[in-house]
Design a protein around this motif. Sequence first.
Motif, PDB file in Angstrom:
ATOM      1  N   ALA A  59       0.835  -1.201   0.000  1.00  0.00           N
ATOM      2  CA  ALA A  59       0.000   0.000   0.000  1.00  0.00           C
ATOM      3  C   ALA A  59       0.875   1.259   0.000  1.00  0.00           C
ATOM      4  O   ALA A  59       0.589   2.233  -0.707  1.00  0.00           O
ATOM      5  CB  ALA A  59      -0.930  -0.010   1.209  1.00  0.00           C
ATOM      6  N   PHE A  60       1.949   1.246   0.791  1.00  0.00           N
ATOM      7  CA  PHE A  60       2.877   2.375   0.803  1.00  0.00           C
ATOM      8  C   PHE A  60       3.535   2.539  -0.561  1.00  0.00           C
ATOM      9  O   PHE A  60       3.697   3.664  -1.060  1.00  0.00           O
ATOM     10  CB  PHE A  60       3.939   2.165   1.880  1.00  0.00           C
ATOM     11  CG  PHE A  60       5.019   3.218   1.901  1.00  0.00           C
ATOM     12  CD1 PHE A  60       4.753   4.490   2.379  1.00  0.00           C
ATOM     13  CD2 PHE A  60       6.301   2.927   1.445  1.00  0.00           C
ATOM     14  CE1 PHE A  60       5.753   5.461   2.401  1.00  0.00           C
ATOM     15  CE2 PHE A  60       7.299   3.884   1.464  1.00  0.00           C
ATOM     16  CZ  PHE A  60       7.022   5.159   1.943  1.00  0.00           C
ATOM     17  N   ALA A  61       3.921   1.424  -1.185  1.00  0.00           N
ATOM     18  CA  ALA A  61       4.544   1.493  -2.505  1.00  0.00           C
ATOM     19  C   ALA A  61       3.598   2.129  -3.516  1.00  0.00           C
ATOM     20  O   ALA A  61       4.014   2.951  -4.346  1.00  0.00           O
ATOM     21  CB  ALA A  61       4.964   0.100  -2.967  1.00  0.00           C
ATOM     22  N   LYS A  62       2.316   1.766  -3.444  1.00  0.00           N
ATOM     23  CA  LYS A  62       1.335   2.359  -4.352  1.00  0.00           C
ATOM     24  C   LYS A  62       1.201   3.862  -4.110  1.00  0.00           C
ATOM     25  O   LYS A  62       1.060   4.649  -5.053  1.00  0.00           O
ATOM     26  CB  LYS A  62      -0.022   1.673  -4.177  1.00  0.00           C
ATOM     27  CG  LYS A  62      -0.106   0.289  -4.786  1.00  0.00           C
ATOM     28  CD  LYS A  62      -0.081   0.353  -6.311  1.00  0.00           C
ATOM     29  CE  LYS A  62      -0.327  -0.996  -6.941  1.00  0.00           C
ATOM     30  NZ  LYS A  62      -0.319  -0.948  -8.424  1.00  0.00           N
ATOM     31  N   GLU A  63       1.242   4.255  -2.848  1.00  0.00           N
ATOM     32  CA  GLU A  63       1.166   5.681  -2.517  1.00  0.00           C
ATOM     33  C   GLU A  63       2.355   6.442  -3.103  1.00  0.00           C
ATOM     34  O   GLU A  63       2.195   7.512  -3.694  1.00  0.00           O
ATOM     35  CB  GLU A  63       1.138   5.852  -0.999  1.00  0.00           C
ATOM     36  CG  GLU A  63       1.167   7.308  -0.539  1.00  0.00           C
ATOM     37  CD  GLU A  63       1.499   7.437   0.930  1.00  0.00           C
ATOM     38  OE1 GLU A  63       2.043   8.492   1.304  1.00  0.00           O
ATOM     39  OE2 GLU A  63       1.232   6.501   1.696  1.00  0.00           O
TER      40      GLU A  63
END
Length: 414
Positions: A104-108
Amino acid sequence: MKVLLIGSGGREHALAWKIAQSPHLRGLLCVPGNAGTGVYGKNVPFPLTDIGALVDLAEREGIDLLVVGPDNPLADGIVDRFLAAGIPAFGPTAAAARIESSKAFAKEIMAAAGVPTAASHVFTNPADAEAFVFASGRSWVVKADGLALGKGVIVPETIGETIDAIHHLAATPAGSHLLLEERLFGREVSVMALCDGQRLLPLPSARDYKRFGEGDTGPNTGGMGVMAPVDDVPPALLDQIVQQCLQPVVNELAAREIPFRGVLYGGLILTDAGPKVLEFNARFGDPEAQAILPLLEGDFLEVLYDCAVGGLNPEKLRRRRGYAVCVVLCAEGYPGKPRKGDQISGVEAIDDDQVIIFHAGTTLGGRGLCTNGGRVLGVTGVGTTLARARKRAYEYAERIKFDGKYYRTDIGAE
């Protein structure tokens, strides 16, 4: 320079093999290491979870550089602790390693940096994810947000399979958050780059083979083999990938005062609309490292140290012409419950300087060399053509013997 290398797999044997070629190396400690790393340094059977004790060990031994192989110690903050003790480290801090430890952080980060990637939706409740799938009326790729030993992604074909995947991954330690992602189509490639927080040095592209069976069938594994480089990533496309997919991530993390130092690994898919990122890792791939490192020339250790202190000079490493193919030899029962303790023969008979045997799940004791894990050995062949590299890898893969040995015969069969 004295180096502390963290890890025990084929990737760590490859790192030890490459680091040992440096004239600057004064000593190498491998924690915990394996039968292969012990050839180049001293194996120390130490728990990777006791980071404080590892820092104490490094201080006692006068370690000049920490090199971290696997993902979990990075996510646990091993680099942060070593930096706090004044010891340079090749590998990202826990905050920067979230590019791998949290999808999720990578997508952000990718959204903020404008990196091309698949549309996705994040869920903290499996029931909400199920409701979304039924409402959408189609299947979705299901990903566990956290680290899952390379087994946190399921690509279903139907809505029913998507629901099953949600249930399966939600029940794992990595699945407290789930991502549902649109499925992209194209050929997958891996592009890794050495980073010093600002600058990047891309390494040869690679293609790994995750599924257990021939023709990419069966369950996902940690990796059954790899080839490098990939012909469908010519220099112009590699430059495009670096400029559109990797450099923007490094820039975004730097802007957030989270400099990324180590290996940024982009798992990409070559779609009709151009390359798109499937995921990021924060370390060398395994078995990708076993094919890429033999293709590099120059003082590898010096470059790792330069990255750690923020002074990468891309001119210090060169790419060797040709190809490398690594074939992974697995134990009986892999990828479920692999059998251990089978005696291995044939490794000592390797007589070709274009073939390297990298140890992964091995141990050396009173009975000689024995299996000690699921992925046992990686047989890497190097050649001026892909066909020659494959021929060497498979010739020696066949010569090595142990009960229950299994390997795919289509690695690099482009």
